[in-house]
Design a protein around this motif. Structure first.
Motif, PDB file in Angstrom:
ATOM      1  N   UNK A 307      -2.498  47.004  36.914  1.00 19.00           N
ATOM      2  CA  UNK A 307      -1.425  46.193  37.489  1.00 19.00           C
ATOM      3  C   UNK A 307      -0.261  46.073  36.520  1.00 19.00           C
ATOM      4  N   UNK A 308      -0.590  46.036  35.211  1.00 16.64           N
ATOM      5  CA  UNK A 308       0.435  45.897  34.181  1.00 16.64           C
ATOM      6  C   UNK A 308       0.172  46.882  33.047  1.00 16.64           C
ATOM      7  N   UNK A 309       1.270  47.277  32.379  1.00 20.25           N
ATOM      8  CA  UNK A 309       1.201  48.167  31.232  1.00 20.25           C
ATOM      9  C   UNK A 309       1.885  47.490  30.051  1.00 20.25           C
ATOM     10  N   UNK A 310       1.218  47.504  28.894  1.00 18.60           N
ATOM     11  CA  UNK A 310       1.768  46.865  27.700  1.00 18.60           C
ATOM     12  C   UNK A 310       2.111  47.933  26.666  1.00 18.60           C
ATOM     13  N   UNK A 311       3.396  47.961  26.295  1.00 13.62           N
ATOM     14  CA  UNK A 311       3.876  48.974  25.354  1.00 13.62           C
ATOM     15  C   UNK A 311       4.309  48.315  24.052  1.00 13.62           C
ATOM     16  N   UNK A 312       3.717  48.686  22.891  1.00 12.88           N
ATOM     17  CA  UNK A 312       4.104  48.090  21.598  1.00 12.88           C
ATOM     18  C   UNK A 312       5.565  48.387  21.269  1.00 12.88           C
ATOM     19  N   UNK A 313       6.264  47.370  20.748  1.00 13.30           N
ATOM     20  CA  UNK A 313       7.664  47.522  20.356  1.00 13.30           C
ATOM     21  C   UNK A 313       7.735  47.848  18.873  1.00 13.30           C
ATOM     22  N   UNK A 314       8.309  48.987  18.551  1.00 12.13           N
ATOM     23  CA  UNK A 314       8.444  49.420  17.163  1.00 12.13           C
ATOM     24  C   UNK A 314       9.388  48.473  16.413  1.00 12.13           C
ATOM     25  N   UNK A 315       8.967  48.019  15.232  1.00 15.38           N
ATOM     26  CA  UNK A 315       9.802  47.138  14.426  1.00 15.38           C
ATOM     27  C   UNK A 315       9.720  45.681  14.809  1.00 15.38           C
ATOM     28  N   UNK A 316       8.765  45.351  15.684  1.00 11.16           N
ATOM     29  CA  UNK A 316       8.601  43.963  16.132  1.00 11.16           C
ATOM     30  C   UNK A 316       7.228  43.463  15.678  1.00 11.16           C
ATOM     31  N   UNK A 317       7.174  42.252  15.150  1.00 11.01           N
ATOM     32  CA  UNK A 317       5.930  41.672  14.657  1.00 11.01           C
ATOM     33  C   UNK A 317       4.909  41.549  15.777  1.00 11.01           C
ATOM     34  N   UNK A 331       4.318  43.263  22.316  1.00 10.46           N
ATOM     35  CA  UNK A 331       4.275  44.295  23.343  1.00 10.46           C
ATOM     36  C   UNK A 331       5.072  43.865  24.558  1.00 10.46           C
ATOM     37  N   UNK A 332       5.878  44.787  25.110  1.00  6.19           N
ATOM     38  CA  UNK A 332       6.626  44.477  26.320  1.00  6.19           C
ATOM     39  C   UNK A 332       5.761  44.843  27.526  1.00  6.19           C
ATOM     40  N   UNK A 333       5.743  43.967  28.513  1.00  5.93           N
ATOM     41  CA  UNK A 333       4.871  44.126  29.668  1.00  5.93           C
ATOM     42  C   UNK A 333       5.678  44.653  30.855  1.00  5.93           C
ATOM     43  N   UNK A 334       5.176  45.728  31.454  1.00  5.03           N
ATOM     44  CA  UNK A 334       5.820  46.323  32.621  1.00  5.03           C
ATOM     45  C   UNK A 334       4.818  46.377  33.767  1.00  5.03           C
ATOM     46  N   UNK A 335       5.280  46.029  34.952  1.00  2.00           N
ATOM     47  CA  UNK A 335       4.398  46.074  36.115  1.00  2.00           C
ATOM     48  C   UNK A 335       4.277  47.492  36.637  1.00  2.00           C
ATOM     49  N   UNK A 336       3.235  47.719  37.426  1.00  2.00           N
ATOM     50  CA  UNK A 336       3.052  49.021  38.056  1.00  2.00           C
ATOM     51  C   UNK A 336       4.248  49.357  38.927  1.00  2.00           C
ATOM     52  N   UNK A 337       4.796  48.359  39.623  1.00  2.00           N
ATOM     53  CA  UNK A 337       5.948  48.576  40.504  1.00  2.00           C
ATOM     54  C   UNK A 337       7.172  49.006  39.708  1.00  2.00           C
ATOM     55  N   UNK A 338       7.325  48.453  38.504  1.00  2.00           N
ATOM     56  CA  UNK A 338       8.470  48.849  37.681  1.00  2.00           C
ATOM     57  C   UNK A 338       8.337  50.297  37.224  1.00  2.00           C
ATOM     58  N   UNK A 339       7.143  50.700  36.796  1.00  2.00           N
ATOM     59  CA  UNK A 339       6.932  52.098  36.394  1.00  2.00           C
ATOM     60  C   UNK A 339       7.151  53.021  37.583  1.00  2.00           C
ATOM     61  N   UNK A 340       6.638  52.609  38.736  1.00  2.00           N
ATOM     62  CA  UNK A 340       6.780  53.429  39.938  1.00  2.00           C
ATOM     63  C   UNK A 340       8.244  53.586  40.325  1.00  2.00           C
ATOM     64  N   UNK A 341       9.032  52.528  40.120  1.00  2.00           N
ATOM     65  CA  UNK A 341      10.457  52.581  40.480  1.00  2.00           C
ATOM     66  C   UNK A 341      11.223  53.586  39.622  1.00  2.00           C
ATOM     67  N   UNK A 342      10.681  53.925  38.440  1.00  2.00           N
ATOM     68  CA  UNK A 342      11.317  54.943  37.598  1.00  2.00           C
ATOM     69  C   UNK A 342      11.128  56.329  38.197  1.00  2.00           C
ATOM     70  N   UNK A 343       9.971  56.549  38.830  1.00  2.00           N
ATOM     71  CA  UNK A 343       9.633  57.849  39.399  1.00  2.00           C
ATOM     72  C   UNK A 343      10.269  58.078  40.772  1.00  2.00           C
ATOM     73  N   UNK A 344      10.207  57.063  41.615  1.00  2.00           N
ATOM     74  CA  UNK A 344      10.436  57.258  43.047  1.00  2.00           C
ATOM     75  C   UNK A 344      11.764  57.926  43.420  1.00  2.00           C
ATOM     76  N   UNK A 345      12.911  57.513  42.858  1.00  2.00           N
ATOM     77  CA  UNK A 345      14.164  58.175  43.276  1.00  2.00           C
ATOM     78  C   UNK A 345      14.154  59.673  43.017  1.00  2.00           C
ATOM     79  N   UNK A 346      13.515  60.081  41.934  1.00  2.00           N
ATOM     80  CA  UNK A 346      13.524  61.491  41.549  1.00  2.00           C
ATOM     81  C   UNK A 346      12.463  62.275  42.316  1.00  2.00           C
ATOM     82  N   UNK A 347      11.325  61.627  42.598  1.00  2.00           N
ATOM     83  CA  UNK A 347      10.316  62.281  43.427  1.00  2.00           C
ATOM     84  C   UNK A 347      10.876  62.505  44.835  1.00  2.00           C
TER      85      UNK A 347
END
Length: 614
Positions: A307-317, A331-347
């Motif tokens: 449901x969510x993806x957590x990505x570590x931020x470089x240079x952040x405690x 870590x910055x948290x991104x939802x599945x819908x947000x990741x999907x929205x990156x793909x969909x216009x190009x797909x």
């Protein structure tokens, strides 16, 4: 292409974001069993054994090269110039579009892109050379003495002769094909064609003769389409023919990366106090991180369903948290819908491109179905992309794709370089290449004269031939290849010339004007006075060394004064080899390729003509 058997074959797929290289040492027997070696020992790649190398350069303030490829990751570029995505700006139209859109990474000129591509390829050449020398033990002397063929692919979107000429100059400037007298460098296939070859030659699909498949090669900067029919499925010499012109669109994974950076920046910029506490290039660091790359590549796979993806931020405690920006413990948290929205216009853009190919099938070959849709390339390797396309094919079935199977080729990121090598290896073993015919994307013609017909040649320039006394309409265009024509990949297009020579005339050089047009075949002009065609180049045929004894002796027409005076006819051929990415010429005389002790063919390209197709 070199006529002798090569000792080493090297295939290079220069990508917008990553570049792949493979090589082979053709065996004396069973050439097609020659092992293909993928270069993965890229400098700076550590223990990751990357199959491709980052298409990236960093320059010092004095414009000297600081680092390239993966070495750029450890190079502090804060006070240096980092260059990426430069390949696409070899295309003048792409560069002009980028300037209009205000894209910050756009270069100032095509010449700047040419410099960057040459610099990058020079590093590729050096590494390829040292790698092959190491693995074969031939050493520096052996490298210069061996017959080495370098084979390049080009994007399907590169349609003009200008950009092909520029790219070939980059290749030469980088050292490919020039260090040894038996070295050659050629531009052989478009990326979509190479992907199709890699598919048929290295696929787990049991293709049958007559099968039709659509190759969809979705990479970093472009997505290329090739609609192919299996002419012969028998292993090990399968053969393909193009059904439609290969095509491409400017959709690739770099657009997903660009949208991701924009998404992160938009979220952070909502909180002024947060901007001051994060590194200024926070989003740029994140998009280059291993975690982001893994998330993007694996998105849609079962084990990465979340449901969510957590990505570590470089240079952040690791204990830094900001609820508003959805940052938890560094870590910055991104939802599945947000990741999907990156793909969909190009797909969705890729799906529209697929349906355009299928619509063409419906309009031109209504009773035939596409059996397979084969995805390759970095973006094409995404399970989410494959599943979306398959779902669309099921929800909105097309009349020409009732039961199409959407598959991914093995090693999708390497299908182009493998296709380039497998195509060349088959040519060494068999008289037939993998692709036996392609569809012309442009019309080519030669300027000529024809016997004057007052019913046809209205208001045209007329000239009386001094040898036969006949009137001829000059400046006519004989269209040798029309857009949409099937063109054999093994048989050249032949233009026959008959030059009449006075016995006192020692000249043996003649110019032929080659015309080009991207108009529909029914709209092509018939002569130079009409609009719609440009001069592509002048081909100078130099038959120096041919004597009167090699020609046909004739006598002038009795209708002319000085009747009975002799003259000679010099009959020769200019053969055009229409490759997918370039146009080559050969001079033939008396049934043989003419060489003499000089360069028999000289090409002078016309600026306007080389731009046709952009």
């Amino acid at each position: 292409m070199a006529s002798e058997r090569p000792d080493i074959l090297v295939a290079i797929d220069l990508g917008t974001t990553y570049t792949g290289v493979a090589w082979a040492r053709p065996q004396q027997k069973e050439v097609l069993q020659s092992p293909i070696q993928i270069i993965h020992n890229w400098p700076g790649s550590s223990t990751k054994n990357e199959q491709k190398v980052h298409t990236c350069l960093i320059y010092n303030d004095d414009d000297s090269l600081s680092s390239w490829g993966y070495l750029c990751e450890d190079d502090d570029a804060s006070e240096k110039q980092k260059r990426e995505f430069f390949k696409i700006f070899l295309d003048r139209q792409t560069l002009e579009d980028a300037h209009r859109q205000g894209i910050s990474q756009a270069l100032a000129s095509v010449q700047d892109a040419q410099t960057l591509v040459s610099d990058y390829l020079r590093e590729i050449y050096s590494h390829v050379k040292s790698t092959v020398e190491l693995h074969t033990g031939i050493g520096h002397v052996g490298w210069r003495e061996w017959a080495v063929e370098f084979i390049f692919s080009v994007p399907t979107t590169w349609r003009s002769q200008e950009i092909i000429n520029i790219f070939k100059k980059c290749i030469e400037d980088a050292g490919f094909g020039v260090e040894g007298r038996r070295h050659t460098a050629t531009v052989e296939l478009t990326e979509s064609e190479a992907a199709a070859v890699g598919t048929i030659k290295n696929s787990t699909v049991a293709f049958q003769t007559g099968d039709i498949f659509l190759s969809v090669d979705a990479g970093g900067g472009t997505t290329d389409f090739a609609l192919m029919q299996v002419v012969e499925a028998q292993d090990p010499f399968p053969r393909l023919s193009q059904i439609n012109q290969v095509d491409g669109i400017g959709i690739g994974s770099t657009l997903i990366d660009r949208a991701f950076v924009s998404m992160i920046n938009n979220r952070i910029n909502q909180f002024p106090e947060l901007v001051e506490r994060l590194p200024p290039d926070c989003a740029e660091r994140l998009v280059k991180s291993e975690r982001y790359r893994t998330t993007k590549h694996k998105f849609g796979e079962g084990v990465y369903q979340s449901t969510y993806f957590k990505l570590p931020l470089d240079g952040v405690s690791f204990d830094f948290t900001h609820t508003g920006a959805q940052i938890q413990r560094g870590k910055i948290v991104l939802s599945r819908e947000e990741i999907q929205s990156l793909f969909d216009p190009h797909v969705e853009s890729i799906i529209r491109g697929i349906y355009q190919q299928l619509d063409w099938m419906q309009a031109n070959n209504a009773s035939r179905d596409v059996n397979y849709m084969i995805l390759s390339g970095g973006l094409g390797s995404s399970k989410y992309v494959r599943d979306r396309i398959q779902s669309e094919m099921m929800i909105t079935p097309h009349p020409n794709a009732h039961q199409v199977k959407v598959l991914q080729t093995p090693n999708p990121q390497l299908v182009v370089v493998k296709g380039l090598l497998l195509d060349r290896l088959q040519k060494l073993e068999s008289p037939s290449p993998v692709i036996v015919s392609r569809i012309a994307r442009t019309s080519y013609g030669v300027v000529c004269k024809t016997k004057y017909n007052p019913e046809i040649h209205f208001d045209e320039d007329i000239k009386t031939d001094p040898f036969d006394g006949e009137q001829y309409a000059i400046g006519q265009i004989d269209w040798l290849i029309r857009r949409g024509d099937p063109v054999s990949t093994s048989a050249p297009i032949i233009s026959k010339f008959n030059k009449r020579i006075d016995p006192k005339d020692s000249n043996r050089s003649w110019d032929s004007i080659i015309m080009i047009s991207d108009l529909e075949r029914d709209l092509l002009p018939s002569n130079m006075k009409q609009q719609g065609a440009k001069q592509l180049c002048v081909v100078r045929s130099d038959l120096t060394g041919v004597s009167h004894n090699d020609m046909i002796k004739k006598r002038k027409s009795r209708r002319l004064l000085l009747q009975g005076k002799k003259f000679y006819e010099c009959i020769f051929e200019v053969r055009a080899i229409v490759a997918p990415a370039e146009l080559r010429f050969e001079l033939w005389f008396a049934g043989q390729k003419f060489s003499g002790n000089h360069e028999p063919i000289k090409i002078t390209w016309d600026r306007e003509g080389t731009l046709v197709g952009t």
